[in-house]
Write an enzyme that holds these catalytic residues in place. Structure first.
Site, PDB file in Angstrom:
ATOM      1  N   GLU A 116       0.926  -1.231   0.380  1.00 63.78           N
ATOM      2  CA  GLU A 116       0.319  -0.056   0.005  1.00 63.78           C
ATOM      3  C   GLU A 116       1.346   1.675   0.331  1.00 63.78           C
ATOM      4  OE1 GLU A 116      -3.543  -0.339   2.659  1.00 63.78           O
ATOM      5  OE2 GLU A 116      -2.574  -1.544   3.548  1.00 63.78           O
TER       6      GLU A 116
ATOM      7  N   TRP B  67      -0.145  -7.512   6.105  1.00 63.41           N
ATOM      8  CA  TRP B  67      -1.894  -7.390   6.642  1.00 63.41           C
ATOM      9  C   TRP B  67      -2.663  -6.883   5.092  1.00 63.41           C
ATOM     10  CZ3 TRP B  67      -3.283  -6.724  11.529  1.00 63.41           C
ATOM     11  CH2 TRP B  67      -4.988  -6.297  12.486  1.00 63.41           C
TER      12      TRP B  67
ATOM     13  N   ASP C  10      -5.220  -4.961   3.071  1.00 64.53           N
ATOM     14  CA  ASP C  10      -6.070  -3.741   3.681  1.00 64.53           C
ATOM     15  C   ASP C  10      -7.274  -4.952   3.537  1.00 64.53           C
ATOM     16  OD1 ASP C  10      -7.814  -1.584   4.594  1.00 64.53           O
ATOM     17  OD2 ASP C  10      -7.598  -0.650   2.166  1.00 64.53           O
TER      18      ASP C  10
ATOM     19  N   HIS D 193      -2.452   3.315  13.765  1.00 66.36           N
ATOM     20  CA  HIS D 193      -3.262   3.046  12.721  1.00 66.36           C
ATOM     21  C   HIS D 193      -2.620   2.539  11.526  1.00 66.36           C
ATOM     22  CE1 HIS D 193       0.109   4.812   9.556  1.00 66.36           C
ATOM     23  NE2 HIS D 193       0.523   5.409  10.861  1.00 66.36           N
ATOM     24  N   CYS D 194      -3.749   1.918  10.356  1.00 69.00           N
ATOM     25  CA  CYS D 194      -3.610   0.905   9.533  1.00 69.00           C
ATOM     26  C   CYS D 194      -3.535   2.638   8.313  1.00 69.00           C
ATOM     27  CB  CYS D 194      -4.685   0.311   9.221  1.00 69.00           C
ATOM     28  SG  CYS D 194      -6.123   0.759   9.940  1.00 69.00           S
TER      29      CYS D 194
ATOM     30  N   ARG E 121      -8.352  -2.794   9.926  1.00 65.10           N
ATOM     31  CA  ARG E 121      -6.783  -3.545  11.355  1.00 65.10           C
ATOM     32  C   ARG E 121      -6.935  -2.435  12.787  1.00 65.10           C
ATOM     33  NH1 ARG E 121      -3.613  -3.093   5.000  1.00 65.10           N
ATOM     34  NH2 ARG E 121      -4.372  -1.292   5.289  1.00 65.10           N
ATOM     35  N   THR E 122      -7.251  -1.274  12.670  1.00 63.16           N
ATOM     36  CA  THR E 122      -6.564  -0.256  13.579  1.00 63.16           C
ATOM     37  C   THR E 122      -7.677  -0.697  14.713  1.00 63.16           C
ATOM     38  OG1 THR E 122      -5.445   1.340  12.134  1.00 63.16           O
ATOM     39  CG2 THR E 122      -6.752   1.854  14.931  1.00 63.16           C
TER      40      THR E 122
END
Length: 468
Positions: free
Chosen positions: A290, A354, A356, A402-403, A409-410
């Site tokens: 990302e 990981w 999104d 944060h993601c 995820r957060t």
């Protein structure tokens, strides 16, 4: 020619054995592998071939309402991690099982098709042995549209209920309404309890959905962009700074800061927040792919040294930690310097693989939560030994998490950290998710599979899903 389930499975399996599993399938009479490109999650509008869509829809027609086991979904997750694209909208139906609601593209890899078709063959075989028990089989009738069949199976069994009263919701619709309780005869972790939990959380999510210029949420000022996503906003009452999409979160006794991945224009403010907070750990859950995707505009701010306005940052990698299932955490130290201010050192935990809008397993989630907690505790002890005033300030020494958007995820990680804290033993999953949503936005714990992980962790602790 419409291929039968067994014929389709046989052709797909043959191609997978020929090492074409990562290729997308295409169908014109018979199944073939599209070897010209890898899976990209394309739709017809964005470049998928019609033959790829025909293949994906043909597989989908055979797997409507098929129950996928945890092993099946784990195999699909492996594909998601490999391609960094989540192609499947799944819904939990209890006991760790799921059904496929829809595809997110017009493509499907042959390996994923094999997983889904084998699940369909298992269920078909089981149905033959239990013809009289048709109530246990919800197989898709020939000629019924796929989405209609799925929808009839997935409709909630209970009507939506209003959100419960809690002290932080005086400014929100539904505050102070009577609480509903699950029937005492319902299994505390069964399908009925899960459906009830989903219903209550959906109602809260809808209640918190932002309107245009909604006064409940922070609004951009001075022409600067504030939010990465228009629908993922920042609760005004708990905002950390006026120029960041970041919120103070307190779930039970667990205090954190949840935020979006900072925009390029927000980096100086983001670093200032990290320094002023005396951040004991920064957990970055956005994947490396990302960050590398220039379309997303995600500056690589924590792995590189640089200067941002009046702030200078030095980054140094310290170690790598395996969390299980191939998920890795890279550890860094950020040193933040600004003239006239104390130099602040911030430990960083970065989970780089990981994807999104997905969930990692409950075991990986527990390992990650423990790593973040231990890192934060070590740093807090350092500040305490030095007599820092931040120790007595509830707004400081909070892990910052944060993601990309700071909601999926957060929130999965924050929920696990909350369950790691013995002081929160009386909190239900409903409590934890509701508090996160009220204090940040209604999308916290974004995906059903992320909620499923929190449910599994709660079940392992004997923690209730619902408030009684």
């Amino acid at each position: 020619m419409n291929l039968s389930l067994s014929d389709l499975h046989r052709q797909v399996s043959r191609l997978v054995q020929q090492e074409s599993g990562d290729c997308t399938g295409k169908l014109r009479g018979n199944v073939a592998a599209n070897k010209e490109t890898t899976f990209q999650g394309l739709t017809i509008a964005s470049g998928a071939r019609e033959s790829e869509k025909v293949f994906a829809q043909t597989v989908l027609s055979h797997v409507a309402n098929i129950v996928l086991t945890q092993e099946d979904t784990a195999k699909l997750l492996q594909s998601t991690v490999k391609h960094n694209l989540n192609n499947y909208e799944l819904r939990s139906v209890g006991n760790g099982n799921s059904v496929l609601v829809s595809l997110r593209s017009d493509q499907m890899t042959l390996q994923d098709a094999k997983v889904l078709l084998e699940a369909a063959l298992r269920q078909e075989s089981g149905a033959r042995g239990h013809v009289s028990s048709h109530s246990h089989s919800v197989l898709h009738a020939p000629g019924t549209p796929v989405r209609e069949g799925l929808r009839s199976h997935l409709d909630p069994r209970t009507p939506p209920l209003p959100p419960r009263e809690r002290p932080h919701t005086s400014g929100h619709h539904g505050a102070g309404e009577a609480r509903a309780t699950a029937p005492s005869t319902v299994s505390p972790y069964g399908p009925e309890a899960r459906a009830e939990l989903s219903s209550r959380l959906t109602t809260l999510r809808n209640t918190l959905a932002p309107a245009t210029n909604d006064p409940r949420y922070l609004q951009a000022c001075g022409g600067e962009k504030l939010n990465r996503f228009r629908d993922i906003q920042c609760c005004r009452q708990t905002a950390v700074r006026a120029d960041l999409n970041a919120n103070y979160i307190q779930v039970g006794n667990t205090r954190t800061i949840a935020c979006q991945y900072p925009l390029q224009s927000q980096l100086e403010s983001h670093f200032r927040m990290l320094a002023e907070n005396r951040t004991p750990v920064l957990a970055v859950l956005a994947s490396s792919s990302e960050i590398a995707n220039q379309r997303f505009g995600m500056p690589d701010y924590f792995r590189q040294s640089g200067t941002y306005g009046s702030i200078t940052v030095e980054s140094k990698m310290t170690q790598q930690v395996g969390l299980g299932d191939g998920i890795m955490a890279d550890m860094y130290t950020l040193t933040i310097r600004e003239a006239g201010q104390k130099t602040i050192s911030v430990p960083v935990v970065h989970v780089g693989n990981w994807p999104d809008q997905t969930a990692v397993s409950s075991e990986v989630t527990k390992a990650l939560a423990s790593l973040v907690d231990q890192t934060a505790e070590t740093k807090r002890n350092m500040y305490e030994s030095k007599g820092s005033s931040a120790v007595a300030d509830d707004s400081k020494l909070r892990p910052v998490i944060h993601c990309r958007a700071g909601v999926g995820r957060t929130a999965q990680l924050i929920g696990a950290m909350c369950m790691n804290d013995s002081r929160n033993s009386q909190l239900s999953v409903e409590d934890m998710v509701s508090q996160m949503r009220v204090q940040r936005n209604g999308i916290m714990v974004q995906k059903d599979e992320q909620l499923d992980v929190l449910i599994k962790l709660a079940e392992g602790q004997g923690r209730p899903l619902l408030n009684s």
